[in-house]
Scaffold this motif. Structure first.
Motif, mmCIF file in Angstrom:
data_model
loop_
_atom_site.group_PDB
_atom_site.id
_atom_site.type_symbol
_atom_site.label_atom_id
_atom_site.label_comp_id
_atom_site.label_asym_id
_atom_site.label_seq_id
_atom_site.Cartn_x
_atom_site.Cartn_y
_atom_site.Cartn_z
ATOM 1 N N SER A 1 0.816 -1.049 0.033
ATOM 2 C CA SER A 1 -0.187 -0.079 -0.038
ATOM 3 C C SER A 1 0.838 1.364 0.024
ATOM 4 C CB SER A 1 -0.676 -0.143 1.095
ATOM 5 O OG SER A 1 -0.046 0.080 2.501
ATOM 6 N N LEU A 2 1.991 1.276 0.380
ATOM 7 C CA LEU A 2 3.042 2.317 0.389
ATOM 8 C C LEU A 2 3.104 3.054 -1.066
ATOM 9 C CD1 LEU A 2 5.655 1.341 2.908
ATOM 10 C CD2 LEU A 2 3.851 2.874 3.356
ATOM 11 N N PHE A 3 2.973 1.891 -2.091
ATOM 12 C CA PHE A 3 3.295 2.428 -3.268
ATOM 13 C C PHE A 3 2.373 3.032 -4.159
ATOM 14 C CE2 PHE A 3 6.461 -0.646 -2.139
ATOM 15 C CZ PHE A 3 7.794 -0.037 -2.311
ATOM 16 N N TYR A 4 0.966 2.934 -3.398
ATOM 17 C CA TYR A 4 -0.137 3.722 -3.836
ATOM 18 C C TYR A 4 -0.364 5.019 -3.297
ATOM 19 C CZ TYR A 4 -1.068 -1.050 -6.156
ATOM 20 O OH TYR A 4 -1.167 -2.045 -6.813
ATOM 21 N N GLU A 5 -0.044 6.134 -4.159
ATOM 22 C CA GLU A 5 -0.483 7.462 -3.507
ATOM 23 C C GLU A 5 -2.019 7.534 -3.413
ATOM 24 O OE1 GLU A 5 2.106 9.294 -2.357
ATOM 25 O OE2 GLU A 5 3.561 8.115 -3.182
ATOM 26 N N ALA A 6 -2.449 8.722 -2.915
ATOM 27 C CA ALA A 6 -3.912 8.897 -2.612
ATOM 28 C C ALA A 6 -4.506 9.279 -3.872
ATOM 29 C CB ALA A 6 -3.896 10.321 -1.700
ATOM 30 N N VAL B 1 1.571 7.119 -16.742
ATOM 31 C CA VAL B 1 2.590 6.638 -16.716
ATOM 32 C C VAL B 1 2.833 5.490 -15.790
ATOM 33 C CG1 VAL B 1 5.114 7.382 -16.294
ATOM 34 C CG2 VAL B 1 3.556 8.987 -17.281
ATOM 35 N N LYS B 2 3.663 4.488 -16.276
ATOM 36 C CA LYS B 2 3.713 3.264 -15.309
ATOM 37 C C LYS B 2 4.959 3.729 -14.501
ATOM 38 C CE LYS B 2 4.153 -1.857 -15.539
ATOM 39 N NZ LYS B 2 4.175 -2.857 -16.387
ATOM 40 N N ALA B 3 4.701 3.429 -13.219
ATOM 41 C CA ALA B 3 5.787 3.626 -12.159
ATOM 42 C C ALA B 3 6.782 2.779 -12.409
ATOM 43 C CB ALA B 3 5.104 3.635 -10.875
ATOM 44 N N GLN B 4 8.322 3.361 -12.160
ATOM 45 C CA GLN B 4 9.273 2.673 -12.659
ATOM 46 C C GLN B 4 9.908 2.404 -11.113
ATOM 47 O OE1 GLN B 4 10.513 1.352 -15.271
ATOM 48 N NE2 GLN B 4 8.849 2.380 -16.490
ATOM 49 N N GLN B 5 10.213 1.063 -10.920
ATOM 50 C CA GLN B 5 11.010 0.744 -9.771
ATOM 51 C C GLN B 5 12.439 1.142 -9.554
ATOM 52 O OE1 GLN B 5 11.029 -3.694 -8.521
ATOM 53 N NE2 GLN B 5 10.584 -3.029 -6.629
ATOM 54 N N THR B 6 12.686 2.009 -8.676
ATOM 55 C CA THR B 6 14.193 2.689 -8.408
ATOM 56 C C THR B 6 14.843 1.355 -7.679
ATOM 57 O OG1 THR B 6 13.689 3.847 -6.641
ATOM 58 C CG2 THR B 6 13.308 4.699 -8.941
ATOM 59 N N GLU B 7 16.207 1.666 -7.595
ATOM 60 C CA GLU B 7 17.005 1.057 -6.723
ATOM 61 C C GLU B 7 16.611 1.131 -5.399
ATOM 62 O OE1 GLU B 7 19.148 -1.314 -7.415
ATOM 63 O OE2 GLU B 7 18.962 -0.905 -9.425
ATOM 64 N N ALA B 8 16.137 2.330 -4.777
ATOM 65 C CA ALA B 8 15.840 2.691 -3.630
ATOM 66 C C ALA B 8 14.411 1.949 -3.226
ATOM 67 C CB ALA B 8 15.329 4.273 -3.309
ATOM 68 N N ASP B 9 13.574 1.703 -4.147
ATOM 69 C CA ASP B 9 12.599 0.694 -4.018
ATOM 70 C C ASP B 9 12.832 -0.616 -3.692
ATOM 71 O OD1 ASP B 9 10.788 3.177 -4.401
ATOM 72 O OD2 ASP B 9 10.416 2.615 -6.498
ATOM 73 N N LYS B 10 13.777 -1.151 -4.512
ATOM 74 C CA LYS B 10 14.244 -2.506 -4.225
ATOM 75 C C LYS B 10 14.794 -2.599 -2.877
ATOM 76 C CE LYS B 10 15.104 -3.222 -9.292
ATOM 77 N NZ LYS B 10 16.230 -3.345 -10.153
ATOM 78 N N GLU B 11 15.354 -1.652 -2.221
ATOM 79 C CA GLU B 11 15.736 -1.737 -0.868
ATOM 80 C C GLU B 11 14.899 -1.875 0.160
ATOM 81 O OE1 GLU B 11 18.623 1.581 -0.082
ATOM 82 O OE2 GLU B 11 19.987 0.880 -1.762
ATOM 83 N N ALA C 1 6.796 5.595 1.107
ATOM 84 C CA ALA C 1 7.716 5.124 0.464
ATOM 85 C C ALA C 1 8.884 5.794 -0.192
ATOM 86 C CB ALA C 1 6.995 4.247 -1.134
ATOM 87 N N ARG C 2 8.630 7.016 -0.504
ATOM 88 C CA ARG C 2 9.597 7.997 -1.080
ATOM 89 C C ARG C 2 10.217 8.719 -0.057
ATOM 90 N NH1 ARG C 2 8.691 4.745 -4.109
ATOM 91 N NH2 ARG C 2 7.571 4.908 -6.179
ATOM 92 N N GLU C 3 11.514 8.961 0.103
ATOM 93 C CA GLU C 3 12.260 9.896 1.065
ATOM 94 C C GLU C 3 11.811 11.339 0.798
ATOM 95 O OE1 GLU C 3 16.436 10.416 3.072
ATOM 96 O OE2 GLU C 3 16.217 9.210 1.169
ATOM 97 N N ARG C 4 11.487 12.007 1.586
ATOM 98 C CA ARG C 4 11.258 13.605 1.490
ATOM 99 C C ARG C 4 12.311 14.075 2.725
ATOM 100 N NH1 ARG C 4 4.707 12.922 3.248
ATOM 101 N NH2 ARG C 4 4.298 11.544 1.125
ATOM 102 N N LYS C 5 12.259 15.648 2.626
ATOM 103 C CA LYS C 5 13.331 16.353 3.115
ATOM 104 C C LYS C 5 13.234 16.278 4.572
ATOM 105 C CE LYS C 5 14.145 19.467 -0.593
ATOM 106 N NZ LYS C 5 14.136 21.055 -0.939
ATOM 107 N N MET C 6 12.041 16.298 5.264
ATOM 108 C CA MET C 6 11.831 16.329 6.741
ATOM 109 C C MET C 6 11.847 14.827 7.228
ATOM 110 S SD MET C 6 8.907 15.914 4.857
ATOM 111 C CE MET C 6 8.619 17.578 4.395
#
Length: 405
Positions: free
Chosen positions: A39-44, A149-159, A173-178
């Protein structure tokens, strides 16, 4: 901030990964592996073609003082830190429709502010009192999908890391500045070691720093070995004898058609109880797990709900119908299904009507028939077909204006 290296989801209990032993009647199948929460990879905005982005601006003050930007000036609706308004960008495939504006369609003052004593306690109101020390207002900006656009899995996602400003706040799932903390989930497959029915796999979890023993049963997962891409075509022609939603004795009806976790809506009729929509709704790139032959025998249900549009207030629910799509496993041999009448039910307190949609959805296709004791709330003339995308699909039928929606 100190947390054990291996812990439960909250980061509170020390749970060494090598300390797990399989319960009686069970055995481990394979080693530990990283398995992020899906569910982390599904945005609102998942499943939407239009979306209203929002962010809250926060201000504080001392007693009898003036308002100043809060230490955490920009937050989401829960009060968790968010990106600054002007730093929010659209995801790939989306574009802005308008500029940022203050949301005044809420219980707020003329500038959009709502007030409370302490932001962590909530209880916001539209009137500024002397004892109020916090206030916030909601900024909104609409955006529209222009390209899928189909979401592409990044190296960070694989970790498999998930991030949050602090433990106890919502992870993403995506790192933010805070973000200041991160965690990732490890799984290990547990299978039965005997052919007989074993006991439930219950683990006794004990924190070394506590005498309390917690009993935990792992989640059960259904593993699919097959998946296939499908396309649903919903031919929504017209409805008749709908309920009146307005004092004029008419309604401004539109239909919401839901299939799996996707939904679309028709255009809105004007002052009528017998609207003619004549639209084709396409649901493309649907992933359905399981053997196609099973899908042919028991396809997922299509839910059609009709609402009366109101200029002010929430739309009024007029009725719900459940339909079974015609499945085409070989598109080259497909023939469009004929239009059929589907009765609406409203699920009111009448015992014959309540739960009708759920009751009918669990019946086998051969058992789904017209039940004469259902209250009459109108009918829908439509047809539905589900194509298995194993070859090129036939062009969909067009509506009266020559458009396929």
């Amino acid at each position: 901030m100190t947390r054990p290296k291996w812990s439960d989801a909250g980061g509170d209990m020390l749970l060494p990964r090598d300390g797990f032993m399989p319960p009686d009647g069970w055995r481990f199948d394979g080693n530990w592996f990283v398995d992020p929460e899906p569910s982390l990879f599904y945005e609102a905005d998942a499943g939407h073609s239009t979306y209203l982005e929002d962010v809250f601006e926060n201000e504080n003050r001392l007693p009898a003082g003036s308002w100043m930007p809060a230490l955490t000036q920009w937050t989401d609706v829960r009060g968790d830190p968010s990106q600054q308004r002007d730093q929010i960008v659209t995801p790939p495939g989306w574009e802005w429709n308008d500029a940022w504006t203050v949301d005044l369609n809420r219980a707020v003052d003329e500038e959009g502010w709502e007030y409370c004593v302490e932001s962590t306690l909530g209880g916001y109101g539209p009137v500024d009192k002397l004892y109020h020390l916090c206030r916030r207002r909601r900024w909104v900006r609409p955006r529209t999908m222009v390209e899928k656009v189909k979401a592409q899995q990044t190296e960070a996602d694989k970790e498999g890391w998930e991030y949050a400003p602090l433990f106890g706040l919502k992870f993403h799932a995506r790192e933010r500045k805070m973000d200041m903390v991160r965690r990732r989930r490890w799984h290990r497959k547990l299978v039965m070691s005997t052919h007989s029915v074993p006991q439930l796999p219950i683990f006794r979890l004990k924190d070394p720093d506590s005498e309390v023993v917690h009993l935990s049963c792992p989640k059960m997962y259904l593993v699919h070995t097959m998946e296939q891409q499908y396309q649903l075509r919903a031919y929504i022609y017209q409805a008749r004898d709908l309920l009146a939603g307005d004092k004029t004795g008419f309604s401004d009806p539109y239909a919401c058609v839901s299939f799996l976790n996707f939904s679309q809506r028709t255009e809105r009729g004007r002052a009528t109880l017998c609207p003619t929509w004549d639209q084709t709704l396409l649901y493309d790139d649907l992933t359905i797990h399981g053997d196609p032959m099973f899908i042919l025998e028991q396809p997922p249900q299509v839910i059609i709900e009709v609402f009366d549009h109101d200029t002010y207030g929430e739309p009024e629910f007029l009725g719900r119908a459940v339909a079974t799509p015609t499945v085409h496993l070989d598109p080259s041999k497909a023939h469009p299904p004929p239009l059929q009448w589907f009765k609406f039910s409203k699920g009111d307190n009448d015992s014959a009507a309540s739960g009708w949609g759920r009751e009918r959805a669990y019946l086998k296709p051969s058992e789904r028939g017209e039940l004469s004791d259902r209250p009459y709330h109108g009918e829908l003339l439509a047809s539905f077909e589900l194509y298995c995308k194993v070859s090129e699909l036939p062009f969909p039928a067009a509506d009266e204006e020559g458009c396929a929606f």
